[in-house]
Enzyme design. Sequence first.
Site, mmCIF file in Angstrom:
data_model
loop_
_atom_site.group_PDB
_atom_site.id
_atom_site.type_symbol
_atom_site.label_atom_id
_atom_site.label_comp_id
_atom_site.label_asym_id
_atom_site.label_seq_id
_atom_site.Cartn_x
_atom_site.Cartn_y
_atom_site.Cartn_z
ATOM 1 N N ASN A 11 -10.957 3.889 -6.782
ATOM 2 C CA ASN A 11 -9.804 3.506 -7.483
ATOM 3 C C ASN A 11 -10.161 2.074 -7.578
ATOM 4 O OD1 ASN A 11 -7.831 5.331 -4.806
ATOM 5 N ND2 ASN A 11 -8.603 6.217 -6.903
ATOM 6 N N HIS A 54 -0.003 10.147 7.138
ATOM 7 C CA HIS A 54 0.129 10.697 5.836
ATOM 8 C C HIS A 54 0.163 12.271 5.916
ATOM 9 C CE1 HIS A 54 -0.206 9.737 1.112
ATOM 10 N NE2 HIS A 54 1.004 10.560 1.617
ATOM 11 N N HIS A 57 -10.274 -1.841 0.917
ATOM 12 C CA HIS A 57 -10.772 -1.168 1.979
ATOM 13 C C HIS A 57 -12.240 -1.833 2.251
ATOM 14 C CE1 HIS A 57 -8.783 2.652 3.397
ATOM 15 N NE2 HIS A 57 -8.465 2.740 1.892
ATOM 16 N N ASP A 105 -6.428 6.894 3.413
ATOM 17 C CA ASP A 105 -7.270 7.353 2.108
ATOM 18 C C ASP A 105 -8.535 6.805 2.079
ATOM 19 O OD1 ASP A 105 -7.955 7.847 -0.443
ATOM 20 O OD2 ASP A 105 -6.624 6.874 -1.339
ATOM 21 N N PHE A 119 -11.172 10.887 -5.801
ATOM 22 C CA PHE A 119 -9.949 10.087 -5.762
ATOM 23 C C PHE A 119 -10.182 9.019 -4.791
ATOM 24 C CE2 PHE A 119 -5.445 9.321 -4.611
ATOM 25 C CZ PHE A 119 -4.908 9.461 -5.695
ATOM 26 N N ASN A 179 -11.951 18.089 0.822
ATOM 27 C CA ASN A 179 -12.229 16.841 0.265
ATOM 28 C C ASN A 179 -11.327 16.526 -0.764
ATOM 29 O OD1 ASN A 179 -13.715 17.451 -2.441
ATOM 30 N ND2 ASN A 179 -14.682 18.914 -1.043
ATOM 31 N N GLU A 182 2.099 4.690 5.113
ATOM 32 C CA GLU A 182 2.670 6.094 4.868
ATOM 33 C C GLU A 182 2.479 6.923 6.170
ATOM 34 O OE1 GLU A 182 1.057 6.832 0.554
ATOM 35 O OE2 GLU A 182 -0.725 6.521 2.219
ATOM 36 N N GLU A 236 1.718 -1.455 -2.942
ATOM 37 C CA GLU A 236 0.684 -0.847 -4.064
ATOM 38 C C GLU A 236 1.392 -0.573 -5.269
ATOM 39 O OE1 GLU A 236 -0.903 2.702 -2.203
ATOM 40 O OE2 GLU A 236 -1.028 2.041 -0.179
ATOM 41 N N GLU A 286 -1.555 5.422 10.256
ATOM 42 C CA GLU A 286 -1.034 6.180 9.060
ATOM 43 C C GLU A 286 -1.222 7.674 9.490
ATOM 44 O OE1 GLU A 286 -2.276 7.448 4.536
ATOM 45 O OE2 GLU A 286 -2.657 5.295 5.303
ATOM 46 N N HIS A 308 -5.862 0.028 5.513
ATOM 47 C CA HIS A 308 -4.673 0.060 5.975
ATOM 48 C C HIS A 308 -5.121 -0.173 7.512
ATOM 49 C CE1 HIS A 308 -2.763 1.376 2.469
ATOM 50 N NE2 HIS A 308 -3.615 2.515 2.392
#
Length: 1024
Positions: A605, A419, A358, A202, A602, A598, A462, A538, A417, A392
Amino acid sequence: MTMITDSLAVVLQRRDWENPGVTQLNRLAAHPPFASWRNSEEARTDRPSQQLRSLNGEWRFAWFPAPEAVPESWLECDLPEADTVVVPSNWQMHGYDAPIYTNVTYPITVNPPFVPTENPTGCYSLTFNVDESWLQEGQTRIIFDGVNSAFHLWCNGRWVGYGQDSRLPSEFDLSAFLRAGENRLAVMVLRWSDGSYLEDQDMWRMSGIFRDVSLLHKPTTQISDFHVATRFNDDFSRAVLEAEVQMCGELRDYLRVTVSLWQGETQVASGTAPFGGEIIDERGGYADRVTLRLNVENPKLWSAEIPNLYRAVVELHTADGTLIEAEACDVGFREVRIENGLLLLNGKPLLIRGVNRHEHHPLHGQVMDEQTMVQDILLMKQNNFNAVRCSHYPNHPLWYTLCDRYGLYVVDEANIETHGMVPMNRLTDDPRWLPAMSERVTRMVQRDRNHPSVIIWSLGNESGHGANHDALYRWIKSVDPSRPVQYEGGGADTTATDIICPMYARVDEDQPFPAVPKWSIKKWLSLPGETRPLILCEYAHAMGNSLGGFAKYWQAFRQYPRLQGGFVWDWVDQSLIKYDENGNPWSAYGGDFGDTPNDRQFCMNGLVFADRTPHPALTEAKHQQQFFQFRLSGQTIEVTSEYLFRHSDNELLHWMVALDGKPLASGEVPLDVAPQGKQLIELPELPQPESAGQLWLTVRVVQPNATAWSEAGHISAWQQWRLAENLSVTLPAASHAIPHLTTSEMDFCIELGNKRWQFNRQSGFLSQMWIGDKKQLLTPLRDQFTRAPLDNDIGVSEATRIDPNAWVERWKAAGHYQAEAALLQCTADTLADAVLITTAHAWQHQGKTLFISRKTYRIDGSGQMAITVDVEVASDTPHPARIGLNCQLAQVAERVNWLGLGPQENYPDRLTAACFDRWDLPLSDMYTPYVFPSENGLRCGTRELNYGPHQWRGDFQFNISRYSQQQLMETSHRHLLHAEEGTWLNIDGFHMGIGGDDSWSPSVSAEFQLSAGRYHYQLVWCQK
């Protein structure tokens, strides 16, 4: 060494970037960071090594839409169209193609291991010289600390090798390719590779050489790896430093290894041995390895609280003591283990005050510099975080050194990942992908295992749960039994994790998803046969105006020992700076670069904005995570320390008693609290106020001296108690002035001295106020039941994919945003000393009544207007966002003064960090500049508000700014907001919580929803 033809055509034909079995060609084995000192004193003091040379700086760069478009001539000379870019950098930040932000969805068509033929390709080149001595003897390596996502390397026109895994180093031996004089590197970087299918995190998808590039010169006979570990006796009074050293080159009997351990300039222990390992099996031991064990008495233990570090120097030398080379690392004596269901550090149960981070910079993308890393660590420490999850992927190698030195616990996570796969374990359960996964896990461990800050390994994020995870779990446990392994995929409690590590599990509410249920964290502990600790990998999704309900988690963590904390998602907003046509910077998110697909905003965060300015929610996290807890009993304050190892040697407790913000008494007491200890503080007899108001006791823990991570005067903890509320009956002063009521067909007008109030009889609203000849309102005073939607209100809903369960969609469907007022009553009465206006409205949408609001306005001879509001909520309409009043004031004053909770923005489910006091701030500070505009700036528990000539009294919540709720709702980015005329005021009797357990499902706890059928509130509005 793999040998292939040097030509670009052959490399392109091989298509190594679409073969999961080829993760590297000619890459050297992983190891800790090396410097190859030729002086042991320089190794001990960590001085810059003359054998390590940075290649960071300006490189030539040409961009092509696909690797096939790269001309063969580029291998020999720079292309005419080549530009200059700085390395490290992401090429998207220099205007070459676009960054793409997606959360789950792969940014390419899913067809592993194949990637699009339109595969943006960056061609880097650099000319450089090397020391003549490097050519004559030894080995010269080139180290790429991070390249996204895969690359081929040529030197002087000859192919050297290939590497992928964007978050770990790729290191190659250049010795056979270098020549005297000028040398030329050519690096062809591909945006997409089969490795991209394992890197579906993400985050922004960006490309290029984004970490450091360096040359390292090692002797021919050299240290090729070393690993340190610490062992203890039961009471940690004695320790052993185990150092396993491996060499390569010509093995000679005269070679020796010396390992010395230093504390500053004092040598604590030392040992020397020839090579030749312990017997492993019937064939013997490793001839090229040796393990030395150094005994240490009363070691100073490492923890995040007290990050004591030693320095280990590993010397390779001849029997007569001639040094060949030295390597070194910081050493922290600490032990991590799980025992009796608890994660222990040095025998004490940890409470993880963690955050996910991140690697992100608003100007530089995914390029991290030391200044930004230190800034992050200082902010984390100052806000009571003690742990960070590298989400991650493995971070820049310097990050771990800084965490060692400043003191943070680290979860080091493999760059895996998947996901966007359906199911998520499609690749992780496929043996064809085991080699690629294995390299990402094993190389991480081999690079980072000497860092004391790394207390947990993570297999990734994930990616479901596959057989490959089980194999890699077992490998880590075999190679490094000193650390636990965690992995959330497949349900957070599989056989591939030592820790139950769910994401977004709630405190008391089960989420029974098929196959992978998220039990409440309390329930999870009690499942049959479950004995592991639980640490949320998380939780508390801090997207925009969020973190509601955070205190509930911390109540549970402190109540249940096996609930050992968690990692907030996440640290920093991932917005990127763009510039408008006038060169002004603005913050961009998904879609702003024309990127498709996209996931909009999001990517934001964070507890801090991209420039590291704190969100208000950070203060709530700091307060809940504070290391001192307080209890008041009578005149006694009990202070409990949650430090496990630190004595309170730099803390003063300041206390103050104030009546409605006016100090009455204060004092200061040194804190002398042992780790996990208590201290009782007796307060003197407190004053008994004579005047009315609320009496509050506030305590703050202040650090009088600066530390490595804080300035002198830093406040680390605080608490507040309301002691009493002094009530008094104040009779209104006798006034011979009586408001005068004038009635016309359109209005009721009340006059008193130089003040006038006008109520429109057709609408039933207070339509205008005058002080002298100056109008005070730009819009009428109206009921308000909505708010500009928060990210948590929107959830996953968007124009093309409506989520009917999202709060905003429920409010829209019910007509809350479109409701119009139908007047039921508007009457005026003249009383003996006042005028009383009575109104009633039915707020309706499409003929359906949603709310009924009844108000009385009592204007007396002192000029006060007392407003009483009663609201009925229809039983079949969604719980409203707020129940309050709204108007646009004509004035724009410089400052706002209030008696209530502050100073920062606070909401009903995020206010434990706020303190009751009299606050005074600039109007601009009452607005929180979330990049995606939303409801913001509320202050709860307000008893008095002063703005311009106006004063409001009562028990209410308010926000005040230059932006209307309508504009906030309709604007996509904060830089597009424009200051409106006057000032918008929202006064709420009640306001719904903001939630934050996650941001994609309704997460406001029931106790913070406006679920009652009737509401009543009062306030007084007057002019000063």
